[in-house]
Design an enzyme around this catalytic site. Structure first.
Site, mmCIF file in Angstrom:
data_model
loop_
_atom_site.group_PDB
_atom_site.id
_atom_site.type_symbol
_atom_site.label_atom_id
_atom_site.label_comp_id
_atom_site.label_asym_id
_atom_site.label_seq_id
_atom_site.Cartn_x
_atom_site.Cartn_y
_atom_site.Cartn_z
ATOM 1 N N TYR A 272 -35.287 -32.787 -11.743
ATOM 2 C CA TYR A 272 -35.228 -31.671 -10.800
ATOM 3 C C TYR A 272 -34.634 -30.471 -11.529
ATOM 4 O O TYR A 272 -33.835 -30.612 -12.450
ATOM 5 C CB TYR A 272 -34.447 -32.002 -9.520
ATOM 6 C CG TYR A 272 -33.063 -32.561 -9.741
ATOM 7 C CD1 TYR A 272 -31.944 -31.723 -9.773
ATOM 8 C CD2 TYR A 272 -32.865 -33.932 -9.905
ATOM 9 C CE1 TYR A 272 -30.673 -32.233 -9.972
ATOM 10 C CE2 TYR A 272 -31.603 -34.446 -10.101
ATOM 11 C CZ TYR A 272 -30.511 -33.597 -10.127
ATOM 12 O OH TYR A 272 -29.259 -34.104 -10.320
ATOM 13 N N TYR A 273 -35.054 -29.299 -11.124
ATOM 14 C CA TYR A 273 -34.720 -28.071 -11.847
ATOM 15 C C TYR A 273 -33.484 -27.379 -11.264
ATOM 16 O O TYR A 273 -33.573 -26.347 -10.607
ATOM 17 C CB TYR A 273 -35.934 -27.139 -11.900
ATOM 18 C CG TYR A 273 -36.940 -27.646 -12.890
ATOM 19 C CD1 TYR A 273 -36.862 -27.279 -14.225
ATOM 20 C CD2 TYR A 273 -37.924 -28.544 -12.506
ATOM 21 C CE1 TYR A 273 -37.762 -27.773 -15.151
ATOM 22 C CE2 TYR A 273 -38.826 -29.049 -13.434
ATOM 23 C CZ TYR A 273 -38.738 -28.656 -14.745
ATOM 24 O OH TYR A 273 -39.620 -29.156 -15.662
ATOM 25 N N HIS A 274 -32.361 -27.986 -11.493
ATOM 26 C CA HIS A 274 -31.019 -27.450 -11.245
ATOM 27 C C HIS A 274 -30.185 -28.127 -12.320
ATOM 28 O O HIS A 274 -30.101 -29.363 -12.340
ATOM 29 C CB HIS A 274 -30.535 -27.827 -9.848
ATOM 30 C CG HIS A 274 -29.186 -27.265 -9.518
ATOM 31 N ND1 HIS A 274 -28.979 -26.452 -8.440
ATOM 32 C CD2 HIS A 274 -27.987 -27.381 -10.136
ATOM 33 C CE1 HIS A 274 -27.707 -26.109 -8.403
ATOM 34 N NE2 HIS A 274 -27.085 -26.662 -9.420
ATOM 35 N N LEU A 275 -29.626 -27.344 -13.234
ATOM 36 C CA LEU A 275 -28.985 -27.950 -14.404
ATOM 37 C C LEU A 275 -27.967 -29.004 -13.992
ATOM 38 O O LEU A 275 -27.119 -28.763 -13.134
ATOM 39 C CB LEU A 275 -28.302 -26.894 -15.271
ATOM 40 C CG LEU A 275 -27.848 -27.445 -16.631
ATOM 41 C CD1 LEU A 275 -29.044 -27.691 -17.537
ATOM 42 C CD2 LEU A 275 -26.860 -26.513 -17.292
ATOM 43 N N HIS A 276 -28.102 -30.155 -14.582
ATOM 44 C CA HIS A 276 -27.185 -31.262 -14.337
ATOM 45 C C HIS A 276 -27.007 -32.051 -15.632
ATOM 46 O O HIS A 276 -27.879 -32.054 -16.497
ATOM 47 C CB HIS A 276 -27.689 -32.159 -13.202
ATOM 48 C CG HIS A 276 -29.061 -32.710 -13.410
ATOM 49 N ND1 HIS A 276 -30.213 -31.944 -13.268
ATOM 50 C CD2 HIS A 276 -29.478 -33.949 -13.757
ATOM 51 C CE1 HIS A 276 -31.267 -32.699 -13.504
ATOM 52 N NE2 HIS A 276 -30.850 -33.924 -13.815
ATOM 53 N N HIS B 116 -25.791 -35.815 -17.266
ATOM 54 C CA HIS B 116 -25.611 -37.247 -17.006
ATOM 55 C C HIS B 116 -24.452 -37.782 -17.844
ATOM 56 O O HIS B 116 -24.342 -37.465 -19.032
ATOM 57 C CB HIS B 116 -26.885 -38.012 -17.371
ATOM 58 C CG HIS B 116 -28.083 -37.556 -16.616
ATOM 59 N ND1 HIS B 116 -28.549 -38.210 -15.498
ATOM 60 C CD2 HIS B 116 -28.915 -36.498 -16.810
ATOM 61 C CE1 HIS B 116 -29.619 -37.581 -15.040
ATOM 62 N NE2 HIS B 116 -29.855 -36.540 -15.827
ATOM 63 N N PRO C 77 -36.498 -32.225 -16.975
ATOM 64 C CA PRO C 77 -35.588 -32.818 -15.991
ATOM 65 C C PRO C 77 -36.340 -33.355 -14.772
ATOM 66 O O PRO C 77 -37.480 -32.969 -14.512
ATOM 67 C CB PRO C 77 -34.705 -31.623 -15.590
ATOM 68 C CG PRO C 77 -35.571 -30.433 -15.795
ATOM 69 C CD PRO C 77 -36.444 -30.765 -16.983
#
Length: 125
Positions: A61-65, A67, A59
């Site tokens: 950035y490492y905060h689950l998201h 798309h 990812p």
């Protein structure tokens, strides 16, 4: 709407990426899938069948998201070597609760990415 691109962020801080997901997270993932599709249909008139819904690995950035993009939009990172469709992630966790802790995951890196340099210095590329 051809360039529709939305991101759903989870509130939990302990789930940083695809690697952290287990069968415990199935209700969360199903909720993101269902509620996301419903909200996009209601707000933008785009049905779920016209969306690409995926997670990146690695990812950005490492905060689950997750798309949500229009099918016709060639979003950065939506190619097969980086994007994992949310419905496939759910199916994989149904098959094996620890699927993403066990599975080798291939991913592409750009030449200028610091992670590539780390791999090169470790002799892994």
């Amino acid at each position: 709407l051809e360039d529709l691109y939305l991101v759903a962020l989870i509130h939990r801080r302990d789930v940083k990426s695809l690697r952290d997901l287990t069968a415990e997270h199935l209700p969360l993932l199903r909720n993101i899938l269902q509620e996301g599709k419903e909200a996009i249909t209601k707000r933008f008139g785009v049905p779920g069948s016209q969306l690409r819904i995926y997670l990146h690995y690695q990812p950005s950035y490492y905060h689950l998201h997750v798309h949500f993009t229009a099918l016709g939009y060639d979003a950065p990172g939506s190619s097969a070597e980086r994007a994992h469709l949310l419905e496939d992630v759910i199916d994989n966790l149904l098959l094996d609760a620890q699927y993403y802790q066990k599975r080798a995951l291939t991913f592409a890196l750009r030449a200028d990415e610091p992670l590539l340099k780390e791999f090169q210095e470790a002799g892994r590329v």
